[in-house]
Structure formats: structure tokens, C-alpha cells
Design a protein around this motif. Structure first.
Motif, PDB file in Angstrom:
ATOM      1  N   LEU A  46       4.378   3.181  -1.893  1.00 18.68           N
ATOM      2  CA  LEU A  46       4.149   3.753  -0.417  1.00 18.68           C
ATOM      3  C   LEU A  46       4.061   2.465   0.382  1.00 18.68           C
ATOM      4  N   ASP A  47       4.865   2.339   1.584  1.00 16.49           N
ATOM      5  CA  ASP A  47       4.834   1.341   2.668  1.00 16.49           C
ATOM      6  C   ASP A  47       4.156   1.973   3.772  1.00 16.49           C
ATOM      7  N   GLU A  48       2.729   1.581   3.704  1.00 15.69           N
ATOM      8  CA  GLU A  48       1.950   2.279   5.108  1.00 15.69           C
ATOM      9  C   GLU A  48       1.980   3.627   5.083  1.00 15.69           C
ATOM     10  N   PRO A  49       1.747   4.356   4.083  1.00 17.11           N
ATOM     11  CA  PRO A  49       2.043   6.048   4.247  1.00 17.11           C
ATOM     12  C   PRO A  49       1.278   6.659   5.361  1.00 17.11           C
ATOM     13  N   VAL A  50       0.034   6.126   5.700  1.00 14.94           N
ATOM     14  CA  VAL A  50      -0.811   6.841   6.708  1.00 14.94           C
ATOM     15  C   VAL A  50      -0.932   6.066   7.917  1.00 14.94           C
ATOM     16  N   ASN A  51       0.023   5.020   8.373  1.00 16.49           N
ATOM     17  CA  ASN A  51      -0.354   4.020   9.329  1.00 16.49           C
ATOM     18  C   ASN A  51      -0.335   4.782  10.975  1.00 16.49           C
ATOM     19  N   SER A  52       0.454   5.832  10.783  1.00 17.91           N
ATOM     20  CA  SER A  52       0.637   6.556  12.202  1.00 17.91           C
ATOM     21  C   SER A  52      -0.226   7.555  12.446  1.00 17.91           C
ATOM     22  N   ILE A  83       0.454   4.798  -8.301  1.00 19.89           N
ATOM     23  CA  ILE A  83       0.890   4.667  -6.937  1.00 19.89           C
ATOM     24  C   ILE A  83       0.489   3.213  -6.490  1.00 19.89           C
ATOM     25  N   ILE A  84       1.342   2.632  -5.969  1.00 19.06           N
ATOM     26  CA  ILE A  84       1.196   1.363  -5.247  1.00 19.06           C
ATOM     27  C   ILE A  84       1.487   1.343  -3.718  1.00 19.06           C
ATOM     28  N   TYR A  85       0.705   1.160  -2.990  1.00 18.48           N
ATOM     29  CA  TYR A  85       0.604   1.440  -1.484  1.00 18.48           C
ATOM     30  C   TYR A  85       0.347   0.154  -0.914  1.00 18.48           C
ATOM     31  N   ILE A  86       0.810   0.094   0.584  1.00 16.39           N
ATOM     32  CA  ILE A  86       0.350  -1.144   1.526  1.00 16.39           C
ATOM     33  C   ILE A  86      -0.534  -0.420   2.492  1.00 16.39           C
ATOM     34  N   SER A 130      -7.286  -1.268  -7.952  1.00 14.34           N
ATOM     35  CA  SER A 130      -7.199  -2.674  -7.961  1.00 14.34           C
ATOM     36  C   SER A 130      -6.740  -2.916  -6.451  1.00 14.34           C
ATOM     37  N   ILE A 131      -6.813  -4.140  -6.023  1.00 15.86           N
ATOM     38  CA  ILE A 131      -6.423  -4.572  -4.710  1.00 15.86           C
ATOM     39  C   ILE A 131      -5.809  -5.769  -5.044  1.00 15.86           C
ATOM     40  N   ILE A 132      -4.262  -5.799  -4.417  1.00 18.30           N
ATOM     41  CA  ILE A 132      -3.511  -6.975  -4.530  1.00 18.30           C
ATOM     42  C   ILE A 132      -3.339  -7.413  -2.987  1.00 18.30           C
ATOM     43  N   GLU A 133      -3.744  -9.101  -2.935  1.00 18.85           N
ATOM     44  CA  GLU A 133      -3.593  -9.531  -1.607  1.00 18.85           C
ATOM     45  C   GLU A 133      -2.111 -10.358  -1.592  1.00 18.85           C
ATOM     46  N   VAL A 134      -1.534 -10.272  -0.389  1.00 21.35           N
ATOM     47  CA  VAL A 134      -0.224 -11.177  -0.364  1.00 21.35           C
ATOM     48  C   VAL A 134      -0.798 -12.231   0.799  1.00 21.35           C
ATOM     49  N   SER A 135      -0.715 -13.399   0.422  1.00 21.59           N
ATOM     50  CA  SER A 135      -1.196 -14.338   1.660  1.00 21.59           C
ATOM     51  C   SER A 135      -0.652 -15.761   1.169  1.00 21.59           C
ATOM     52  N   ASN A 136       0.033 -16.580   2.516  1.00 25.24           N
ATOM     53  CA  ASN A 136       0.487 -17.983   1.951  1.00 25.24           C
ATOM     54  C   ASN A 136       1.716 -17.964   0.790  1.00 25.24           C
ATOM     55  N   MET A 185      -3.908   3.050  -9.129  1.00 24.76           N
ATOM     56  CA  MET A 185      -3.632   3.094  -8.077  1.00 24.76           C
ATOM     57  C   MET A 185      -3.996   2.007  -7.283  1.00 24.76           C
ATOM     58  N   ILE A 186      -2.814   1.340  -6.854  1.00 26.64           N
ATOM     59  CA  ILE A 186      -3.256  -0.223  -6.104  1.00 26.64           C
ATOM     60  C   ILE A 186      -2.837  -0.360  -5.045  1.00 26.64           C
ATOM     61  N   GLY A 187      -3.542  -0.712  -4.198  1.00 31.59           N
ATOM     62  CA  GLY A 187      -3.545  -1.039  -3.030  1.00 31.59           C
ATOM     63  C   GLY A 187      -2.998  -2.478  -2.709  1.00 31.59           C
ATOM     64  N   ILE A 188      -2.154  -2.764  -1.702  1.00 31.72           N
ATOM     65  CA  ILE A 188      -1.694  -3.857  -1.157  1.00 31.72           C
ATOM     66  C   ILE A 188      -2.016  -4.328   0.077  1.00 31.72           C
ATOM     67  N   THR A 189      -2.611  -5.663   0.201  1.00 35.62           N
ATOM     68  CA  THR A 189      -3.296  -5.996   1.843  1.00 35.62           C
ATOM     69  C   THR A 189      -2.483  -7.295   2.110  1.00 35.62           C
ATOM     70  N   GLY A 190      -2.710  -7.693   3.294  1.00 43.75           N
ATOM     71  CA  GLY A 190      -2.217  -9.059   3.687  1.00 43.75           C
ATOM     72  C   GLY A 190      -1.942  -9.050   5.327  1.00 43.75           C
ATOM     73  N   GLU A 191      -1.908 -10.108   5.881  1.00 42.54           N
ATOM     74  CA  GLU A 191      -1.435 -10.056   7.430  1.00 42.54           C
ATOM     75  C   GLU A 191      -0.075  -9.658   7.524  1.00 42.54           C
ATOM     76  N   SER A 192       0.298  -9.209   8.895  1.00 42.42           N
ATOM     77  CA  SER A 192       1.516  -8.696   9.045  1.00 42.42           C
ATOM     78  C   SER A 192       2.563  -9.981   8.872  1.00 42.42           C
ATOM     79  N   GLY A 193       3.645  -9.597   8.300  1.00 42.47           N
ATOM     80  CA  GLY A 193       4.832 -10.752   8.135  1.00 42.47           C
ATOM     81  C   GLY A 193       4.329 -11.435   6.802  1.00 42.47           C
ATOM     82  N   SER A 194       3.358 -11.149   6.021  1.00 41.75           N
ATOM     83  CA  SER A 194       2.961 -12.037   4.735  1.00 41.75           C
ATOM     84  C   SER A 194       3.805 -11.926   3.828  1.00 41.75           C
TER      85      SER A 194
END
Length: 210
Positions: A151-157, A181-184, A197-203, A25-34
């Protein structure tokens, strides 16, 4: 499992080299637009690499038919579409479209409860709020029992308590089922609690950081 070998996508992502095993179950993090959503769409060919190769169970995904890949690697977009007159119609159609047999009402209610959607199967889909619609789609995707769920931000709202409850339920579901499960998410606390595990998207780069 997935393996990315020197993958580039346009001018958005570069030199991705990582492996994702089954039952993670992997979480993806990063700034908006990354490029988080762009990265997620590489897993089931909604995006095709500009350079490099992606392997799924040791097969290049370019050599796997999209309709076959997307039955095993299912993606829930940030703004899902609802069809059918009732909740039961929607769930039945989703199963049928993916060549799955219908399931019992008890099983359907189990997954509605897991996503905290307190509705009757005969309730109209037209009365659902955007948050309820998103949870219905999430329930339908778990009903399909894919190998990978994207899952693209499944609980953001959702509010904090409800989003925490659903993420906890997802994590428990992941642990007892043969699924990855791979989710943002932008919620660092949830990423740390509900990820193997956590994956970061940056630069433009994509790296496992935990």
C-alpha cells in the motif's frame, strides 16, 4: 517471506539486505523523494533490481512469472484506477480478473465497512470522490486475500480521524487473517501503533529501525 540480498536499484537505492517474514505489518517511512515507492515496487517486479537478488519463498522473483507473483503480492498505487459502472461491477471484475470466485454481498459490505466506505453496491463508481475511490480499491484488494498487500500511502488524503479508523481496521484485519501488509506512511503515530516493524528509507539505504 521476502529476502533482499545486496539489492541495488539504479542510483536510487543501494545495498539492501533485509528479510520480511510472513504475517507482518510493516510501515515504511522516509523523506519525500527518498525512494519509498521505488522500494515498494521491488516486491512485485514493477521495479527490477540493477544488482543483487530478491527471494520470495526462497525463489528468485526473476524466475517467477509476473502475473503469478502479482496475484499473491498485490500493490495498490497512490492514485488507483476505477472501472465498471457500479461498485459491485468493480468488485466482481477485480475478482474475475484475478481468477477468484465471486463472493456474497455480505462479504463485500463487510470490506466496504472496513474501509469506511458507506455506499450501496449498486451505487455508481462515477460519483466517488478520489478518497472514496481509493478506499474502494483497498476493499477490493482485501477481497482478493493476497499473501502480501503493498500500500502506497493508503490514507494520506483522508482526515485524521478517518485515517486512524481505517488503519486500525487494517491492523485488526491483518491480525486475524493470513496476510502481510507493507505500507508507506508519513504519519509517525500511525506507524508506531499499526506496525510490527518499521523500515526507513534514507540516503539511498533501506533499514529496519524497529
Amino acid at each position: 517471506m521476502f529476502r533482499f540480498n545486496n539489492v541495488y536499484f539504479k542510483d536510487i537505492l543501494k545495498n539492501i539486505n533485509l528479510s520480511i517474514e510472513n504475517n507482518e505489518m510493516i510501515g515504511i517511512t522516509g523523506e519525500s523523494g527518498s525512494g519509498k515507492s521505488t522500494f515498494l515496487k521491488l516486491f512485485n517486479k514493477f521495479n527490477i533490481p540493477s544488482k543483487g537478488n530478491i527471494y520470495y519463498d526462497d525463489k528468485n522473483i526473476l524466475n517467477i512469472k509476473s502475473n503469478i507473483l502479482r496475484k499473491e503480492v498485490i500493490m495498490m498505487p497512490e492514485a488507483p484506477y476505477i472501472y465498471g459502472k457500479t461498485i459491485n461491477d468493480f468488485l466482481y471484475t477485480s475478482l474475475s480478473y484475478n481468477s477468484k470466485e465471486n463472493v456474497s454481498k455480505d462479504k463485500k459490505y463487510e470490506l466496504l465497512n472496513l474501509t469506511n466506505l458507506n455506499k450501496n453496491l449498486n451505487d455508481s463508481t462515477s460519483t466517488l470522490s478520489s478518497g472514496e475511490a481509493k478506499r474502494l480499491v483497498l476493499a477490493s484488494m482485501m477481497l482478493l486475500k493476497p499473501k502480501f498487500l503493498l500500500l502506497d500511502e493508503p490514507v494520506n488524503s483522508l482526515d485524521k480521524d478517518l485515517s486512524d479508523k481505517i488503519m486500525k481496521n487494517l491492523y485488526e484485519y491483518f491480525k486475524i487473517n493470513d496476510i502481510s501488509i507493507i505500507y508507506i506512511s508519513h504519519n509517525r503515530s500511525q506507524l508506531e501503533k499499526y506496525s510490527t516493524s518499521i523500515i526507513e528509507v534514507s540516503n539511498k539505504e533501506v533499514k529496519k529501525i524497529e
